[in-house]
Design an enzyme around this catalytic site. Structure first.
Site, PDB file in Angstrom:
ATOM      1  N   TYR A   1     -14.926  10.258   8.302  1.00  0.00           N
ATOM      2  CA  TYR A   1     -14.051   9.625   7.205  1.00  0.00           C
ATOM      3  C   TYR A   1     -12.642  10.403   6.983  1.00  0.00           C
ATOM      4  CZ  TYR A   1     -12.705   7.586   2.587  1.00  0.00           C
ATOM      5  OH  TYR A   1     -12.071   7.004   1.436  1.00  0.00           O
TER       6      TYR A   1
ATOM      7  N   ARG B   1       3.046   5.359   4.439  1.00  0.00           N
ATOM      8  CA  ARG B   1       2.617   5.904   2.938  1.00  0.00           C
ATOM      9  C   ARG B   1       3.236   7.482   3.022  1.00  0.00           C
ATOM     10  NH1 ARG B   1      -2.262   3.866  -0.005  1.00  0.00           N
ATOM     11  NH2 ARG B   1      -2.537   5.897  -0.720  1.00  0.00           N
TER      12      ARG B   1
ATOM     13  N   ASP C   1       0.803  -1.084   0.061  1.00  0.00           N
ATOM     14  CA  ASP C   1      -0.059  -0.048  -0.096  1.00  0.00           C
ATOM     15  C   ASP C   1       0.820   1.211   0.076  1.00  0.00           C
ATOM     16  OD1 ASP C   1      -2.264   1.720   0.334  1.00  0.00           O
ATOM     17  OD2 ASP C   1      -1.844   1.736   2.668  1.00  0.00           O
TER      18      ASP C   1
ATOM     19  N   GLU D   1      -1.312  14.531   3.333  1.00  0.00           N
ATOM     20  CA  GLU D   1      -1.551  14.426   1.749  1.00  0.00           C
ATOM     21  C   GLU D   1      -3.357  14.004   2.082  1.00  0.00           C
ATOM     22  OE1 GLU D   1       0.553  12.082  -1.097  1.00  0.00           O
ATOM     23  OE2 GLU D   1       2.333  12.354   0.129  1.00  0.00           O
TER      24      GLU D   1
ATOM     25  N   CYS E   1      -8.347  12.977  -0.749  1.00  0.00           N
ATOM     26  CA  CYS E   1      -6.881  13.064  -0.977  1.00  0.00           C
ATOM     27  C   CYS E   1      -6.512  14.461  -1.458  1.00  0.00           C
ATOM     28  CB  CYS E   1      -6.655  12.067  -2.126  1.00  0.00           C
ATOM     29  SG  CYS E   1      -5.039  12.273  -2.894  1.00  0.00           S
TER      30      CYS E   1
ATOM     31  N   GLY F   1      -8.493  10.606   5.559  1.00  0.00           N
ATOM     32  CA  GLY F   1      -7.457   9.876   4.675  1.00  0.00           C
ATOM     33  C   GLY F   1      -6.147   9.466   5.546  1.00  0.00           C
ATOM     34  N   GLU F   2      -5.584   8.405   4.947  1.00  0.00           N
ATOM     35  CA  GLU F   2      -4.320   7.721   5.790  1.00  0.00           C
ATOM     36  C   GLU F   2      -3.258   8.764   5.724  1.00  0.00           C
ATOM     37  OE1 GLU F   2      -4.080   4.615   7.196  1.00  0.00           O
ATOM     38  OE2 GLU F   2      -6.227   4.972   7.266  1.00  0.00           O
TER      39      GLU F   2
ATOM     40  N   GLY G   1     -12.986   3.894  -0.933  1.00  0.00           N
ATOM     41  CA  GLY G   1     -13.224   4.186   0.323  1.00  0.00           C
ATOM     42  C   GLY G   1     -14.312   4.810   1.054  1.00  0.00           C
ATOM     43  N   ARG G   2     -14.527   6.239   0.401  1.00  0.00           N
ATOM     44  CA  ARG G   2     -15.563   7.181   0.729  1.00  0.00           C
ATOM     45  C   ARG G   2     -16.910   6.187   0.578  1.00  0.00           C
ATOM     46  NH1 ARG G   2     -20.106   9.515  -1.411  1.00  0.00           N
ATOM     47  NH2 ARG G   2     -19.580   8.185  -3.342  1.00  0.00           N
TER      48      ARG G   2
ATOM     49  N   GLY H   1      -3.816  10.390  -6.515  1.00  0.00           N
ATOM     50  CA  GLY H   1      -4.546  11.781  -6.358  1.00  0.00           C
ATOM     51  C   GLY H   1      -6.094  11.963  -6.724  1.00  0.00           C
TER      52      GLY H   1
HETATM   53  P1  IMP Z   1     -12.079   7.319  -2.250  1.00  0.00           P
HETATM   54  O1  IMP Z   1     -12.666   5.902  -2.542  1.00  0.00           O
HETATM   55  O2  IMP Z   1     -12.329   8.232  -3.300  1.00  0.00           O
HETATM   56  O3  IMP Z   1     -12.659   7.716  -1.070  1.00  0.00           O
HETATM   57  O4  IMP Z   1     -10.472   6.969  -2.182  1.00  0.00           O
HETATM   58  C1  IMP Z   1      -9.884   5.931  -1.471  1.00  0.00           C
HETATM   59  C2  IMP Z   1      -8.554   5.700  -1.775  1.00  0.00           C
HETATM   60  O5  IMP Z   1      -7.851   6.971  -1.483  1.00  0.00           O
HETATM   61  C3  IMP Z   1      -7.788   4.762  -0.982  1.00  0.00           C
HETATM   62  O6  IMP Z   1      -8.006   3.591  -1.402  1.00  0.00           O
HETATM   63  C4  IMP Z   1      -6.321   5.207  -1.125  1.00  0.00           C
HETATM   64  O7  IMP Z   1      -5.707   4.819  -2.378  1.00  0.00           O
HETATM   65  C5  IMP Z   1      -6.257   6.631  -1.458  1.00  0.00           C
HETATM   66  N1  IMP Z   1      -6.198   7.262  -0.106  1.00  0.00           N
HETATM   67  C6  IMP Z   1      -6.268   7.081   1.330  1.00  0.00           C
HETATM   68  N2  IMP Z   1      -5.979   7.975   2.176  1.00  0.00           N
HETATM   69  C7  IMP Z   1      -5.435   9.034   1.405  1.00  0.00           C
HETATM   70  C8  IMP Z   1      -4.871  10.180   1.742  1.00  0.00           C
HETATM   71  O8  IMP Z   1      -4.852  10.637   2.980  1.00  0.00           O
HETATM   72  N3  IMP Z   1      -4.218  10.989   0.763  1.00  0.00           N
HETATM   73  C9  IMP Z   1      -4.391  10.437  -0.472  1.00  0.00           C
HETATM   74  N4  IMP Z   1      -5.056   9.322  -0.893  1.00  0.00           N
HETATM   75  C10 IMP Z   1      -5.494   8.706  -0.010  1.00  0.00           C
END
Ligand code: IMP
Length: 368
Positions: free
Chosen positions: A277, A290, A134, A302, A191, A279-280, A253-254, A186
């Site tokens: 919710y 990461r 990851d 990030e 993100c 971000g990592e 994720g979301r 991105g």
């Molecule tokens: P979502 O489904 O649009 O919410 O995106 C989830 C994805 O965002 C994850 O699977 C990661 O690849 C990425 N991600 C997770 N945390 C972060 C962060 O803090 N910054 C940027 N990308 C992230």
């Protein structure tokens, strides 16, 4: 001199699918959503299959044992997050394993390029079915080394790598032994990588480039390495677009963070409930692998820490998403994901036609 790649960076909102002929045999109840998860010989079956092409993000706010159990029961897979001590991640795998002993549920686990020598054996002992390296930027020698270490000790273990946004990076990780490759830099909803570092690529362009590389790799080597579109899927139809563009499965994720089964707190607001919710790469997650700089300390974020609209029970929400994707596939004349990849016809949309897609009357509130 710097090289400028051809074409602009495009997102899912810029595309629509054209309907193909729907034959009498092409019915919603005949649609198969099974997807390969592991590298396999062209023409053969993957040793690990998803029954639905959904995986949940390797994130604290998403992939808890409760969510992993709910998703696995539908034939998807969660990757339990690794931003914590090995013993805690192992405990979560055991919690999924212990559920309902007569039904062996599948579970995945995220790993990093720092402590994989200790973490991977422990996760495999606990029963993890698949691993995923990851990283927000997976095009690195660190990932190649981790893949090499894993494959030389555990040749049969399924381990994915990523994230990447172009064919060159796909080839690098595929050559290094990845079982699947994850796409996306991105584009995630939480993100801010593009704002902070100026790296990334529109997710649709990234998926189209990487899936073309996967197909070329399969022709060249006889090996099919599945790819996953990760992040930026804001609408159910974006999932259909990602699959139509050739992604074997998606990671979200979301989408999953909105459900009861996700770990974020449910918070009341004047307009209904929301769920936490984050971000990592946010300060809240403090993900040392990461995003943290060598030498300690998160130099900059990030990802953001926020809320998503609460969406109730995963079982109900996922059933609706699956129904929509099934309906899209039948409109496009496909009953398998392979047919969908092979036959989908996409069109770019103008700003004007994007607006035409939405209702142009005042919508009455729904009665249900
Ligand atoms: P979502 O489904 O649009 O919410 O995106 C989830 C994805 O965002 C994850 O699977 C990661 O690849 C990425 N991600 C997770 N945390 C972060 C962060 O803090 N910054 C940027 N990308 C992230």
């Amino acid at each position: 001199m710097a090289h400028i790649v051809e074409g602009v960076s495009r997102t899912f909102n810029e595309f629509l699918l054209l309907p193909n002929k729907t034959s009498a045999e092409c019915r919603a109840d005949g649609v198969q959503l099974a997807a390969p998860l592991a590298r396999h010989l062209v023409g053969e079956q993957s040793r690990l299959q998803l029954q639905v092409p959904f995986t949940s993000a390797i994130m604290q706010a998403v992939s808890s044992p409760e969510l992993a159990i709910a998703l696995a029961r539908h034939g998807g897979l969660s990757f339990l997050h690794h931003n914590r001590p090995i013993t805690e991640q192992v405990k979560d795998i055991q919690a999924v394993m212990a559920y309902n002993a007569e039904m062996r549920l599948r579970v995945g686990a995220g790993v990093n390029t720092h402590d994989y020598r200790e973490r991977i054996p422990a996760l495999l002992d606990a029963g993890a079915d698949a691993l995923c390296l990851d990283s927000s930027d997976g095009y690195s020698e660190w990932q190649a080394r981790a893949l090499d270490w894993t494959k030389s000790r555990y040749p049969d273990v399924v381990i994915g790598a990523g994230n990447v946004v172009d064919g060159q990076a796909f080839d690098y990780l595929a050559d290094a032994g990845a079982d699947f490759v994850k796409i996306g830099v991105g584009g995630g909803s939480i993100c801010i990588t593009r704002d902070q570092k100026g790296i990334g690529r529109g997710q649709a362009s990234a998926v189209l480039d990487v899936t073309a590389a996967r197909d070329a790799y399969a022709r060249r080597t006889g090996q099919y390495v599945p790819v996953c579109s990760d992040g930026g899927l804001q609408r159910d139809y974006h999932v259909a677009l990602a699959l139509a563009m050739g992604a074997d499965f998606v990671m979200m994720g979301r989408y999953f963070a909105r459900f009861d089964q996700a770990p974020g707190a449910k918070v009341p607001t004047a307009d209904g409930y929301v769920k936490e919710y984050w971000g990592e790469g946010s300060y809240r997650a403090r993900n040392w692998q990461r995003y943290e700089q060598p030498g300690g300390g998160l130099a900059f974020e990030e990802g953001v820490d926020g809320y998503v609209p609460y969406a109730g029970d995963l079982n109900e929400g996922l059933a609706v998403t699956i129904a929509k994707i099934t309906a899209t596939m039948t409109s496009c004349g496909a009953v398998t994901l392979r047919q969908f990849h092979d036959n989908a016809r996409l069109t770019l949309v103008s700003d004007q036609s994007f607006h035409e897609a939405h209702a142009s009357v005042d919508v009455r509130p729904s009665l249900n």
